[in-house]
Enzyme design. Structure first.
Site, mmCIF file in Angstrom:
data_model
loop_
_atom_site.group_PDB
_atom_site.id
_atom_site.type_symbol
_atom_site.label_atom_id
_atom_site.label_comp_id
_atom_site.label_asym_id
_atom_site.label_seq_id
_atom_site.Cartn_x
_atom_site.Cartn_y
_atom_site.Cartn_z
ATOM 1 N N THR A 1 0.808 -1.217 0.000
ATOM 2 C CA THR A 1 0.000 0.000 0.000
ATOM 3 C C THR A 1 0.840 1.266 0.000
ATOM 4 O OG1 THR A 1 -0.161 -0.075 2.423
ATOM 5 C CG2 THR A 1 -1.940 -1.116 1.161
ATOM 6 N N ARG B 1 -9.731 0.903 6.182
ATOM 7 C CA ARG B 1 -8.945 2.007 5.648
ATOM 8 C C ARG B 1 -9.143 3.210 6.556
ATOM 9 N NH1 ARG B 1 -6.186 -1.059 3.653
ATOM 10 N NH2 ARG B 1 -5.615 -1.353 1.452
ATOM 11 N N HIS C 1 -1.324 -0.424 11.529
ATOM 12 C CA HIS C 1 -1.762 -1.022 10.253
ATOM 13 C C HIS C 1 -1.151 -2.409 10.065
ATOM 14 C CE1 HIS C 1 -3.107 0.110 5.887
ATOM 15 N NE2 HIS C 1 -3.402 -1.144 6.183
ATOM 16 N N ASP D 1 -23.950 -4.565 4.217
ATOM 17 C CA ASP D 1 -23.146 -4.540 2.999
ATOM 18 C C ASP D 1 -24.061 -4.143 1.843
ATOM 19 O OD1 ASP D 1 -21.660 -5.281 0.615
ATOM 20 O OD2 ASP D 1 -20.329 -6.415 1.939
ATOM 21 N N GLY E 1 -3.583 -7.263 9.242
ATOM 22 C CA GLY E 1 -3.439 -8.312 8.238
ATOM 23 C C GLY E 1 -2.032 -8.847 8.099
ATOM 24 N N TYR E 2 -1.181 -8.595 9.115
ATOM 25 C CA TYR E 2 0.236 -8.880 8.967
ATOM 26 C C TYR E 2 0.686 -10.214 9.563
ATOM 27 C CZ TYR E 2 2.306 -4.860 6.673
ATOM 28 O OH TYR E 2 2.710 -3.942 5.737
ATOM 29 N N GLU F 1 -1.740 8.296 7.920
ATOM 30 C CA GLU F 1 -0.634 7.417 8.297
ATOM 31 C C GLU F 1 0.462 7.464 7.236
ATOM 32 O OE1 GLU F 1 -1.513 2.951 7.015
ATOM 33 O OE2 GLU F 1 -3.105 3.654 8.370
ATOM 34 N N ASP G 1 -6.594 0.354 13.734
ATOM 35 C CA ASP G 1 -5.384 -0.206 13.134
ATOM 36 C C ASP G 1 -4.985 0.611 11.917
ATOM 37 O OD1 ASP G 1 -3.342 -2.339 12.776
ATOM 38 O OD2 ASP G 1 -4.468 -2.721 10.926
#
Length: 379
Positions: free
Chosen positions: A47, A210, A256, A148, A259-260, A239, A234
């Site tokens: 990103t 996001r 962030h 959604d 997802g790591y 950022e 997060d």
């Protein structure tokens, strides 16, 4: 070996994969510039690299792959107009983010005295990630509300609720939407001052999607004046230069990294490699990451579940495998280290890498742990 590929140097497990077929340059993602890509055929990014006309005009790049679910850093309209193929990695880190949310829920339950089995989780955005977060919440015994609008339009409204209803009825709200600035379903500042106020003093907001989906200034004001019970971020507006005063007000503040997990990173790398290899004609269709490191904590452990509730056992299991407070503490102790913490993130494994031996415990506990992805059995 005429092909040339530029790769973000923080993408793991990829070094050596393309070298038999191309010249490869590994560069810091945020510093990749036009001169770096002018003679490249492909880019593999995260990103931190904005792939648009300013970067790519006049280059020979014909394929861009991001090893991430999100792709708002790709100007897809311009890429397509130039005939440049682009790929993201849908679902690659969904297990990682759901594990992150599980840890956040366990922390929030302890901090605020919440009985998760009596609480409602509202999930905004029910794609790869949102669906797995729903599974986590149900394993904890929570009621789940789903919002959604694109899916509701395409599939019918059954099973979905409108956002206002979700906000009104949820104790905790977790956001899993892409950043969309225009069109029928924009998500930029989806949670603005008015919507944050409607969450109210009983609600907690989690954003791991996001940063711009939540108006950070409005969020800070709500936390300062006590009109919101709590929040977890997060992802952040601006950022890596985040608002330190906002961070200090949060229940959990992380750089962030939801997802790591090593598993998620491996999946993202695999998907990016396959996309570029197929586009450039390299024989890597079956390539897989085979050297994912083992967990940094015990992969097999015992829980004495006697006299404990299912929720207590699940929280203990989750926090043994990943306690989000460690990442939050690291950021809060040095907010300016946001990018360093993200770029040098350690090994975190998802529940499938762990085996739990249960000593006693309530009925159904092993099944609930398996619902979270763990291997679990009674001893």
């Amino acid at each position: 070996m005429d092909a040339r590929i530029v790769i973000d140097d923080k993408i793991p497990f990829v070094r050596g994969v393309f070298e038999p077929y191309a010249q490869v340059s590994y560069l810091p993602g945020a510093g990749i510039g036009p001169d770096d890509v002018r003679d490249a055929d492909a880019l593999i990014v995260r990103t931190r690299t904005t792939c648009n006309e300013a970067l790519l005009k006049g280059s020979r790049v014909r394929v861009v792959a991001t090893a991430t679910i999100g792709y708002d850093h790709l100007d897809t309209r311009w890429l397509e107009s130039e005939g440049i193929a682009w790929y993201n990695a849908p679902g690659c880190n969904s297990g990682s983010v759901s594990h992150y949310v599980a840890s956040v829920l366990a922390v929030l339950a302890q901090k605020h005295g919440i009985d998760l089995s009596s609480a409602t989780l509202g999930i905004v955005g029910v794609g790869h990630v949102g669906k797995k977060v729903a599974d986590v919440a149900r394993a904890f015994g929570m009621e789940v509300l789903l919002n959604d609008p694109p899916r509701a339009r395409n599939e019918g409204e059954n099973g979905f609720v409108c956002l206002d209803e979700l906000v009104r009825k949820s104790d905790i709200i977790s956001l899993h939407v892409p950043l969309v600035r225009e069109g029928e379903f924009p998500t930029y500042h989806l949670f603005d001052e008015k919507r944050i106020a409607s969450v109210g003093k009983r609600g907690i907001l989690i954003n791991s999607s996001r940063g711009e989906v939540v108006d950070n200034m409005a969020l800070k004001c709500a936390l300062e004046n006590g009109s919101l019970k709590g929040a977890v971020l997060d992802v952040w507006e601006g950022e890596p230069a985040i608002d330190a005063s906002l961070a200090s007000l949060l229940d959990v503040a992380t750089p962030h990294i939801a997802g790591y997990s090593a598993d998620g990173k491996a999946a993202g790398t695999e998907m990016a490699v396959h996309a570029v290899a197929e586009n450039l004609g390299f024989p890597l269709a079956g390539w897989k990451v085979e050297d994912i490191p083992g967990p940094s904590v015990a992969a097999e452990f015992e829980i004495d579940a006697r006299g404990k509730t299912v929720g207590q056992v699940l929280s203990e299991a989750v926090l043994h495998t990943y306690d989000v407070r460690s990442d939050s503490g690291a950021l809060l102790s040095a907010v300016s280290s946001f990018e360093h913490l993200r770029g040098c993130y350690g090994v975190r494994r998802e529940p499938a890498a762990f085996r739990i031996c249960l000593n006693g415990g309530p009925d159904g506990c092993p099944d609930r742990l398996r619902d979270l992805g763990f291997s679990a059995e009674l001893v």
